[in-house]
Design an enzyme around this catalytic site. Structure first.
Site, PDB file in Angstrom:
ATOM      1  N   HIS A  96     -17.309  10.641  -0.484  1.00 60.18           N
ATOM      2  CA  HIS A  96     -16.074  10.093  -1.061  1.00 60.18           C
ATOM      3  C   HIS A  96     -16.133  10.305  -2.579  1.00 60.18           C
ATOM      4  O   HIS A  96     -17.213  10.258  -3.176  1.00 60.18           O
ATOM      5  CB  HIS A  96     -15.941   8.605  -0.726  1.00 60.18           C
ATOM      6  CG  HIS A  96     -14.632   8.034  -1.181  1.00 60.18           C
ATOM      7  ND1 HIS A  96     -14.419   7.646  -2.476  1.00 60.18           N
ATOM      8  CD2 HIS A  96     -13.469   7.814  -0.517  1.00 60.18           C
ATOM      9  CE1 HIS A  96     -13.166   7.205  -2.599  1.00 60.18           C
ATOM     10  NE2 HIS A  96     -12.569   7.292  -1.421  1.00 60.18           N
ATOM     11  N   GLU A 168      -9.078  14.429  -0.050  1.00 61.69           N
ATOM     12  CA  GLU A 168      -8.648  13.300  -0.878  1.00 61.69           C
ATOM     13  C   GLU A 168      -8.678  13.699  -2.351  1.00 61.69           C
ATOM     14  O   GLU A 168      -9.715  13.551  -3.012  1.00 61.69           O
ATOM     15  CB  GLU A 168      -9.593  12.115  -0.653  1.00 61.69           C
ATOM     16  CG  GLU A 168      -9.642  11.637   0.788  1.00 61.69           C
ATOM     17  CD  GLU A 168     -10.063  10.186   0.873  1.00 61.69           C
ATOM     18  OE1 GLU A 168      -9.234   9.384   1.305  1.00 61.69           O
ATOM     19  OE2 GLU A 168     -11.181   9.865   0.474  1.00 61.69           O
ATOM     20  N   GLY A 174      -6.376   5.401  -5.163  1.00 64.52           N
ATOM     21  CA  GLY A 174      -6.505   4.097  -5.821  1.00 64.52           C
ATOM     22  C   GLY A 174      -5.297   3.657  -6.637  1.00 64.52           C
ATOM     23  O   GLY A 174      -4.255   4.314  -6.654  1.00 64.52           O
ATOM     24  N   SER A 214      -3.499   7.274  -1.657  1.00 65.57           N
ATOM     25  CA  SER A 214      -2.210   6.579  -1.790  1.00 65.57           C
ATOM     26  C   SER A 214      -1.268   6.840  -0.616  1.00 65.57           C
ATOM     27  O   SER A 214      -0.054   6.976  -0.806  1.00 65.57           O
ATOM     28  CB  SER A 214      -1.526   6.933  -3.114  1.00 65.57           C
ATOM     29  OG  SER A 214      -2.281   6.444  -4.198  1.00 65.57           O
TER      30      SER A 214
END
Ligand code: PGA
Length: 256
Positions: A96, A168, A174, A214
């Site tokens: 991540h 991502e 975030g 998001s």
């Protein structure tokens, strides 16, 4: 129609009881959905064991947010693939952007973790994605391809069958993230698909490509409608159980 994957990483949010309560709700929601919809929740390490006990793993996989690449040894503070396998973990989130950014994880180290996950018969969910500077420099595809090619380099073609990928983009994740446009997501997913087919032939067609960053109630339907988007990896929106429920039930109604 192939499977749709809908998952969430709880990061370092939700306390112990709160997480178990959340898992309980996810279980209720997934009780009667089609096996073509694969839900997964990736909570903190503290709750994994109990979450697995409380979960029908068929409907909802429980995963880890990170993992060491070595089966055992003198590595204080680490958690090994052997230990995770023993308690029934199904999926290992690896790389991540927060792990890469704050904990210095490199593509080389991630390649070892991906291999360890496959060796211990779990599924690596390798996260890739460019940052804002890479995007502004027209280096998005190059970045994602590098992360993919190095991250998967230790696997045989046969082993690639077990892999899942989450795209991502760092700039989309975030509180301050801007969701990627679905057409842009599809473009990058197509680049990844082509790369996977070069690496693994027809198997590359079957490797699930998820989008994260998001995802919200206004964009999830269009994202899911894209040909090379096989699922969504959702943060904040999914932590509100009613919103996660809406997304799961929509997929169950429209994609099975
Ligand atoms: P977000 O998180 O949906 O809250 O942007 C995505 C992620 O970090 O996986």
């Amino acid at each position: 129609m192939s499977k749709i994957y809908l998952g969430t990483n709880l990061k370092m949010f939700k306390g112990y009881q709160e997480t178990l309560e959340y898992i309980k709700r996810v279980n209720e929601i997934t009780q009667n959905i089609s096996s073509d919809i694969q839900v997964f929740v990736i909570p903190s390490f503290l709750t994994i064991s109990e979450a697995i006990e409380k979960t029908q793993q068929k409907n909802c996989w429980i995963g880890s947010q990170n993992m060491a690449s070595i089966a055992e040894g003198a590595y204080t503070g680490e958690i090994s693939p052997k230990q995770l396998k023993e308690i029934g973990v199904t999926i290992n989130e690896l790389g991540h952007s927060e792990r890469r950014q704050f904990f210095g994880e490199t593509d080389q180290e991630l390649a070892k973790k991906v291999k360890a996950s496959v060796d211990f018969k779990m599924r690596p969910l390798l996260c890739v994605g460019e940052n804002a500077l890479e995007k502004d420099s027209n280096a998005s595809s190059a970045t994602v391809l590098r992360q993919l090619q190095i991250g998967l380099a230790k696997l045989t073609v046969e082993e690639l069958k077990n892999v899942m990928i989450a795209y991502e983009p760092v700039w989309a994740i975030g509180e301050n993230g801007v969701p990627a446009e679905p057409t842009y997501v599809e473009e990058i997913h197509q680049v990844m698909r082509d790369c996977l087919m070069t690496l693994a032939g027809e198997i590359g067609q079957e490797i699930p490509l998820l989008y994260g960053g998001s995802v919200n109630l206004a964009n999830y339907q269009e994202l899911l409608s894209k040909k090379n988007v096989d699922g969504l990896f959702i943060g904040r929106t999914a932590w509100e159980i009613e919103k996660f429920k809406e997304i799961i039930l929509f997929a169950n109604k429209n994609y099975v």
